[in-house]
Design a protein around this motif. Sequence first.
Motif, PDB file in Angstrom:
ATOM      1  N   PRO A  40       0.831  -1.210   0.000  1.00  0.00           N
ATOM      2  CA  PRO A  40       0.000   0.000   0.000  1.00  0.00           C
ATOM      3  C   PRO A  40       0.865   1.260   0.000  1.00  0.00           C
ATOM      4  O   PRO A  40       1.903   1.308   0.653  1.00  0.00           O
ATOM      5  N   HIS A  41       0.443   2.253  -0.753  1.00  0.00           N
ATOM      6  CA  HIS A  41       1.152   3.521  -0.835  1.00  0.00           C
ATOM      7  C   HIS A  41       0.291   4.624  -0.222  1.00  0.00           C
ATOM      8  O   HIS A  41      -0.900   4.734  -0.543  1.00  0.00           O
ATOM      9  N   VAL A  42       0.881   5.411   0.636  1.00  0.00           N
ATOM     10  CA  VAL A  42       0.162   6.523   1.268  1.00  0.00           C
ATOM     11  C   VAL A  42      -0.370   7.483   0.204  1.00  0.00           C
ATOM     12  O   VAL A  42      -1.501   7.963   0.284  1.00  0.00           O
ATOM     13  N   SER A  43       0.436   7.726  -0.821  1.00  0.00           N
ATOM     14  CA  SER A  43       0.038   8.673  -1.869  1.00  0.00           C
ATOM     15  C   SER A  43      -1.152   8.178  -2.684  1.00  0.00           C
ATOM     16  O   SER A  43      -1.784   8.961  -3.400  1.00  0.00           O
ATOM     17  N   LEU A  44      -1.477   6.895  -2.577  1.00  0.00           N
ATOM     18  CA  LEU A  44      -2.625   6.325  -3.299  1.00  0.00           C
ATOM     19  C   LEU A  44      -3.777   6.023  -2.347  1.00  0.00           C
ATOM     20  O   LEU A  44      -4.636   5.202  -2.641  1.00  0.00           O
ATOM     21  N   GLY A  45      -3.791   6.703  -1.233  1.00  0.00           N
ATOM     22  CA  GLY A  45      -4.870   6.506  -0.264  1.00  0.00           C
ATOM     23  C   GLY A  45      -4.806   5.163   0.437  1.00  0.00           C
ATOM     24  O   GLY A  45      -5.833   4.611   0.813  1.00  0.00           O
ATOM     25  N   GLY A  46      -3.595   4.612   0.601  1.00  0.00           N
ATOM     26  CA  GLY A  46      -3.440   3.333   1.288  1.00  0.00           C
ATOM     27  C   GLY A  46      -3.689   2.123   0.405  1.00  0.00           C
ATOM     28  O   GLY A  46      -3.783   1.007   0.896  1.00  0.00           O
ATOM     29  N   SER A  48      -2.690  -0.393  -2.945  1.00  0.00           N
ATOM     30  CA  SER A  48      -1.539  -0.814  -3.749  1.00  0.00           C
ATOM     31  C   SER A  48      -1.698  -0.207  -5.142  1.00  0.00           C
ATOM     32  O   SER A  48      -2.812   0.126  -5.563  1.00  0.00           O
ATOM     33  N   PRO A  49      -0.613  -0.045  -5.882  1.00  0.00           N
ATOM     34  CA  PRO A  49      -0.730   0.499  -7.234  1.00  0.00           C
ATOM     35  C   PRO A  49      -1.668  -0.313  -8.128  1.00  0.00           C
ATOM     36  O   PRO A  49      -2.424   0.253  -8.919  1.00  0.00           O
ATOM     37  N   VAL A  50      -1.658  -1.625  -7.983  1.00  0.00           N
ATOM     38  CA  VAL A  50      -2.539  -2.468  -8.799  1.00  0.00           C
ATOM     39  C   VAL A  50      -4.001  -2.211  -8.435  1.00  0.00           C
ATOM     40  O   VAL A  50      -4.852  -2.035  -9.306  1.00  0.00           O
ATOM     41  N   ASP A  51      -4.306  -2.172  -7.136  1.00  0.00           N
ATOM     42  CA  ASP A  51      -5.677  -1.904  -6.707  1.00  0.00           C
ATOM     43  C   ASP A  51      -6.134  -0.513  -7.141  1.00  0.00           C
ATOM     44  O   ASP A  51      -7.273  -0.324  -7.571  1.00  0.00           O
ATOM     45  N   TYR A  52      -5.244   0.457  -7.027  1.00  0.00           N
ATOM     46  CA  TYR A  52      -5.572   1.818  -7.436  1.00  0.00           C
ATOM     47  C   TYR A  52      -5.901   1.868  -8.923  1.00  0.00           C
ATOM     48  O   TYR A  52      -6.865   2.485  -9.341  1.00  0.00           O
ATOM     49  N   ARG A  53      -5.078   1.199  -9.713  1.00  0.00           N
ATOM     50  CA  ARG A  53      -5.297   1.164 -11.157  1.00  0.00           C
ATOM     51  C   ARG A  53      -6.641   0.514 -11.488  1.00  0.00           C
ATOM     52  O   ARG A  53      -7.394   1.007 -12.317  1.00  0.00           O
ATOM     53  N   LEU A  54      -6.936  -0.600 -10.839  1.00  0.00           N
ATOM     54  CA  LEU A  54      -8.196  -1.293 -11.109  1.00  0.00           C
ATOM     55  C   LEU A  54      -9.402  -0.440 -10.706  1.00  0.00           C
ATOM     56  O   LEU A  54     -10.400  -0.382 -11.422  1.00  0.00           O
TER      57      LEU A  54
END
Length: 62
Positions: A40-46, A48-54
Amino acid sequence: MERFNQTYRRHVLDAYTFDSLEEFRQETDLWLKDYNFVRPHVSLGGMSPVDYRLKNKTPFLG
């Protein structure tokens, strides 16, 4: 960049004793995949990049 360096040092360089350069490279590859796709990335609201992309249906550039 400093955050990345600190995290890499703590999770790879300080965590293992490597017997070969190949072992070092393998561990680094595994860690990078986790760091870039799973963690999880803080900059993506917690998320993961894959989850954020989806969730946001943004094109994958990597």
